[in-house]
Design an enzyme around this catalytic site. Structure first.
Site, mmCIF file in Angstrom:
data_model
loop_
_atom_site.group_PDB
_atom_site.id
_atom_site.type_symbol
_atom_site.label_atom_id
_atom_site.label_comp_id
_atom_site.label_asym_id
_atom_site.label_seq_id
_atom_site.Cartn_x
_atom_site.Cartn_y
_atom_site.Cartn_z
ATOM 1 N N LYS A 174 35.881 21.328 -22.661
ATOM 2 C CA LYS A 174 36.726 21.640 -21.496
ATOM 3 C C LYS A 174 37.284 23.061 -21.471
ATOM 4 C CE LYS A 174 41.020 20.176 -23.657
ATOM 5 N NZ LYS A 174 42.340 19.605 -23.517
ATOM 6 N N SER A 224 37.838 16.953 -12.023
ATOM 7 C CA SER A 224 38.911 17.947 -12.051
ATOM 8 C C SER A 224 39.118 18.564 -10.677
ATOM 9 C CB SER A 224 38.518 19.033 -13.052
ATOM 10 O OG SER A 224 39.360 20.147 -12.943
ATOM 11 N N LYS A 254 31.463 19.665 -13.961
ATOM 12 C CA LYS A 254 32.189 18.601 -13.250
ATOM 13 C C LYS A 254 31.565 18.368 -11.874
ATOM 14 C CE LYS A 254 35.025 17.687 -16.519
ATOM 15 N NZ LYS A 254 34.756 16.498 -17.325
ATOM 16 N N TYR A 299 31.898 25.372 -17.061
ATOM 17 C CA TYR A 299 32.676 24.134 -17.219
ATOM 18 C C TYR A 299 32.902 23.467 -15.863
ATOM 19 C CZ TYR A 299 36.608 21.007 -17.409
ATOM 20 O OH TYR A 299 37.405 19.900 -17.231
ATOM 21 N N ASN A 323 46.736 19.243 -12.981
ATOM 22 C CA ASN A 323 46.966 19.834 -14.312
ATOM 23 C C ASN A 323 47.734 18.876 -15.228
ATOM 24 O OD1 ASN A 323 46.247 22.101 -12.562
ATOM 25 N ND2 ASN A 323 46.850 23.384 -14.282
ATOM 26 N N ILE A 375 43.913 13.270 -23.242
ATOM 27 C CA ILE A 375 44.131 12.290 -22.165
ATOM 28 C C ILE A 375 43.651 10.910 -22.618
ATOM 29 C CG2 ILE A 375 43.742 11.789 -19.714
ATOM 30 C CD1 ILE A 375 43.008 14.824 -19.404
HETATM 31 P P1 NAD Z 1 40.094 16.669 -25.277
HETATM 32 O O1 NAD Z 1 39.209 17.754 -25.783
HETATM 33 O O2 NAD Z 1 41.439 16.519 -25.870
HETATM 34 O O3 NAD Z 1 39.335 15.261 -25.380
HETATM 35 C C1 NAD Z 1 37.948 15.138 -25.270
HETATM 36 C C2 NAD Z 1 37.463 14.314 -26.448
HETATM 37 O O4 NAD Z 1 36.050 14.162 -26.347
HETATM 38 C C3 NAD Z 1 37.743 14.975 -27.797
HETATM 39 O O5 NAD Z 1 38.378 14.041 -28.636
HETATM 40 C C4 NAD Z 1 36.369 15.357 -28.330
HETATM 41 O O6 NAD Z 1 36.287 15.261 -29.734
HETATM 42 C C5 NAD Z 1 35.485 14.332 -27.627
HETATM 43 N N1 NAD Z 1 34.091 14.762 -27.421
HETATM 44 C C6 NAD Z 1 33.653 15.909 -26.855
HETATM 45 N N2 NAD Z 1 32.303 15.925 -26.859
HETATM 46 C C7 NAD Z 1 31.884 14.763 -27.421
HETATM 47 C C8 NAD Z 1 30.615 14.201 -27.710
HETATM 48 N N3 NAD Z 1 29.483 14.848 -27.448
HETATM 49 N N4 NAD Z 1 30.568 12.976 -28.277
HETATM 50 C C9 NAD Z 1 31.702 12.309 -28.568
HETATM 51 N N5 NAD Z 1 32.919 12.788 -28.344
HETATM 52 C C10 NAD Z 1 33.020 14.015 -27.770
HETATM 53 O O7 NAD Z 1 40.195 16.879 -23.687
HETATM 54 P P2 NAD Z 1 41.160 16.196 -22.633
HETATM 55 O O8 NAD Z 1 42.119 17.216 -22.161
HETATM 56 O O9 NAD Z 1 41.655 14.898 -23.133
HETATM 57 O O10 NAD Z 1 40.122 15.974 -21.431
HETATM 58 C C11 NAD Z 1 39.442 14.748 -21.260
HETATM 59 C C12 NAD Z 1 38.526 14.863 -20.068
HETATM 60 O O11 NAD Z 1 39.272 15.218 -18.911
HETATM 61 C C13 NAD Z 1 37.433 15.926 -20.191
HETATM 62 O O12 NAD Z 1 36.264 15.436 -19.573
HETATM 63 C C14 NAD Z 1 37.993 17.087 -19.402
HETATM 64 O O13 NAD Z 1 36.979 17.928 -18.914
HETATM 65 C C15 NAD Z 1 38.708 16.364 -18.289
HETATM 66 N N6 NAD Z 1 39.780 17.135 -17.669
HETATM 67 C C16 NAD Z 1 40.759 17.678 -18.455
HETATM 68 C C17 NAD Z 1 41.763 18.429 -17.867
HETATM 69 C C18 NAD Z 1 42.824 19.080 -18.725
HETATM 70 O O14 NAD Z 1 43.451 20.033 -18.250
HETATM 71 N N7 NAD Z 1 43.091 18.629 -19.946
HETATM 72 C C19 NAD Z 1 41.792 18.596 -16.474
HETATM 73 C C20 NAD Z 1 40.787 18.007 -15.705
HETATM 74 C C21 NAD Z 1 39.783 17.275 -16.320
HETATM 75 C C1 WQD Z 2 48.300 27.171 -15.151
HETATM 76 C C2 WQD Z 2 49.008 28.354 -14.520
HETATM 77 C C3 WQD Z 2 47.983 30.468 -15.030
HETATM 78 C C4 WQD Z 2 48.830 30.525 -19.310
HETATM 79 C C5 WQD Z 2 42.757 25.103 -16.201
HETATM 80 C C6 WQD Z 2 41.292 24.949 -15.876
HETATM 81 C C7 WQD Z 2 41.063 23.773 -15.001
HETATM 82 C C8 WQD Z 2 41.717 22.504 -15.547
HETATM 83 C C9 WQD Z 2 43.097 22.738 -16.074
HETATM 84 C C10 WQD Z 2 40.066 21.047 -16.515
HETATM 85 C C11 WQD Z 2 48.040 29.393 -13.957
HETATM 86 C C12 WQD Z 2 49.364 30.389 -15.612
HETATM 87 C C13 WQD Z 2 48.740 30.153 -17.972
HETATM 88 C C14 WQD Z 2 49.683 31.588 -19.672
HETATM 89 C C15 WQD Z 2 50.294 31.840 -17.353
HETATM 90 N N1 WQD Z 2 40.996 21.925 -16.623
HETATM 91 N N2 WQD Z 2 49.456 30.808 -17.023
HETATM 92 N N3 WQD Z 2 50.384 32.200 -18.671
HETATM 93 O O1 WQD Z 2 44.270 27.599 -14.861
HETATM 94 O O2 WQD Z 2 45.308 25.749 -13.483
HETATM 95 O O3 WQD Z 2 43.466 25.223 -14.980
HETATM 96 O O4 WQD Z 2 43.163 23.919 -16.859
HETATM 97 O O5 WQD Z 2 39.411 20.675 -15.633
HETATM 98 O O6 WQD Z 2 39.687 23.623 -14.880
HETATM 99 O O7 WQD Z 2 40.855 26.128 -15.226
HETATM 100 O O8 WQD Z 2 45.672 25.766 -15.964
HETATM 101 O O9 WQD Z 2 47.380 25.776 -17.730
HETATM 102 O O10 WQD Z 2 45.566 27.529 -17.796
HETATM 103 O O11 WQD Z 2 47.317 27.655 -16.047
HETATM 104 O O12 WQD Z 2 50.948 32.427 -16.481
HETATM 105 O O13 WQD Z 2 49.768 31.971 -20.838
HETATM 106 O O14 WQD Z 2 49.739 29.035 -15.555
HETATM 107 O O15 WQD Z 2 47.706 31.745 -14.546
HETATM 108 O O16 WQD Z 2 48.619 29.918 -12.799
HETATM 109 P P1 WQD Z 2 44.685 26.198 -14.758
HETATM 110 P P2 WQD Z 2 46.463 26.664 -16.995
#
Ligand code: NAD
Ligand code: WQD
Length: 339
Positions: A86, A124, A153, A149, A179, A13
């Site tokens: 994450k 999240s 948050k 995790y 998501n 992101i």
């Molecule tokens: P990502 O793992 O791709 O990016 C996180 C980055 O942070 C990575 O580049 C990693 O190297 C860096 N990092 C981790 N720990 C570190 C540290 N101690 N010092 C410096 N750098 C560090 O993850 P993302 O999907 O881009 O997620 C970004 C943020 O959004 C996270 O806080 C995650 O929890 C949150 N988030 C993600 C999702 C999702 O589904 N991807 C959903 C909700 C919230």
């Molecule tokens: C989406 C849907 C699965 C894989 C997770 C974290 C959440 C957030 C985002 C950061 C669900 C289904 C998945 C597969 C499937 N991250 N699925 N087959 O579970 O909504 O959320 O990521 O904050 O905290 O829990 O996302 O992409 O894993 O799943 O059927 O092989 O797809 O059951 O319904 P989820 P996901």
């Protein structure tokens, strides 16, 4: 030019947000320890934007390192704090790894800038668990976290709210993402999962390209129209733009010094609808099987996004087909240009 510190800016992101910050005329410094990202992403950002972001490799849990960084970077006007671990399943196996990384990083940043900072925090929709009322609004109760995790948050939000309550110089917006999926339209940046993807869309694209076997749909006996679970998928580029809108709101200073916003499309899609959208938008047929429910999964969630639409002046524009076609273009790019 205003400069934004983007922690975790080499990640999924974060990298998309850096591109949108450049588009909006900001300067950027990325801090990332590359624990879950690849430095090539920095070159890819440059290919898209014509600008290479300043990059500092630093583990944000290193308090002295963060203090030294802050001393050398007093010129930043805001922070977008993405850096965190994450992986939900891993957090259950190694809780301390998650508590240590996600809390120390946040606390070190706040302390190093002496709480005189504007900060956007990556939260999240996981904080809501299975909401009682859908679409879920920001005022819905936070449910007991299903994983360490998720707990990081929830507690990070509390840390920020409590600190803001006694620190007028600290201004925070927590964005509760639904998501995030998809990739930049250039197909030069996208999600880079390590190992077998746990999330649906990277599994779909890796299955389609032949890196994985068939997709397992985790459950088709939910109380939803087609029986598969429902989520509010949001295009990562729309999500990135929400961060720019949040930074602008912090600059304008119109709100309370701690605010929370849902960031989603407001529309739920089932797993089977996502599979259909992928096939329709790419013309690629998927192999899938129906399997058991995944432990800890919720049945359905989608956000009420009227607050972010109104207050941030931001709205998701891209639909599930654009999410799927861009994720697929990125997977194909990676096949032709391995990282
Ligand atoms: P990502 O793992 O791709 O990016 C996180 C980055 O942070 C990575 O580049 C990693 O190297 C860096 N990092 C981790 N720990 C570190 C540290 N101690 N010092 C410096 N750098 C560090 O993850 P993302 O999907 O881009 O997620 C970004 C943020 O959004 C996270 O806080 C995650 O929890 C949150 N988030 C993600 C999702 C999702 O589904 N991807 C959903 C909700 C919230
Ligand atoms: C989406 C849907 C699965 C894989 C997770 C974290 C959440 C957030 C985002 C950061 C669900 C289904 C998945 C597969 C499937 N991250 N699925 N087959 O579970 O909504 O959320 O990521 O904050 O905290 O829990 O996302 O992409 O894993 O799943 O059927 O092989 O797809 O059951 O319904 P989820 P996901």
């Amino acid at each position: 030019m205003k400069k934004i510190l983007v922690t975790g800016g080499a990640g999924y992101i974060g990298s998309h947000t850096v591109v949108e910050l450049f588009n909006a005329g900001y300067d950027v410094v990325i801090v990332d320890d590359l624990s879950n990202s690849n430095p090539k992403i920095l070159d890819q950002i440059e290919k898209i934007s014509g600008k290479k972001p300043e990059f500092v490799k630093l583990d944000l849990t290193d308090e002295q390192g963060v203090n030294a960084f802050a001393q050398a970077h007093q010129d930043i006007s805001g922070v977008i704090h993405f850096a965190a671990f994450k992986a939900v399943g891993e957090s259950v196996q190694e809780p301390l790894k998650y508590y240590r990384n996600n809390f120390y990083s946040l606390i070190n940043i706040l302390t190093a800038y002496n709480n005189k900072i504007k900060l956007v925090f990556s939260s999240s929709c996981t904080v809501y668990g299975q909401p009682d009322v859908l679409p879920v609004t920001e005022s819905a109760p936070v449910k007991k976290a299903e994983s360490p995790y998720g707990n990081t948050k929830q507690i990070a939000e509390e840390i920020l709210a409590e600190t803001c309550a006694v620190t007028p110089s600290l201004k925070v917006i927590a964005l509760r993402y639904f998501n995030p999926v998809g990739a930049h339209a250039s197909a030069l940046i996208g999600e880079l999962p390590i190992g077998v993807p746990q999330n649906l869309v990277p599994f779909i694209t890796q299955s389609a390209i032949g890196k994985r076997g068939p997709i397992t749909v985790f459950g088709n006996d939910y109380d939803t129209p087609d029986g598969s679970a429902i989520r509010d998928y949001i295009h990562v580029v729309d999500l990135a733009k929400a961060h720019v809108a949040a930074i602008k709101r912090l600059e304008e200073g119109d709100g309370a010094n701690y605010e929370v916003f849902n960031v989603g499309t407001g529309k739920g899609s089932s797993v089977l609808e996502i599979i259909n959208a992928f096939e329709k938008s790419t013309g690629v047929k998927l192999n899938y099987v129906i399997g058991a429910r995944r432990e800890g999964d919720i049945e359905k969630t989608f956000g009420d996004v009227s607050l972010s639409n109104k207050v941030l002046g931001w709205k998701a524009e891209l639909g599930v087909e654009e999410m799927m076609s861009s994720a697929w273009a990125w997977e194909e790019y990676l096949k032709a240009n391995p990282f």
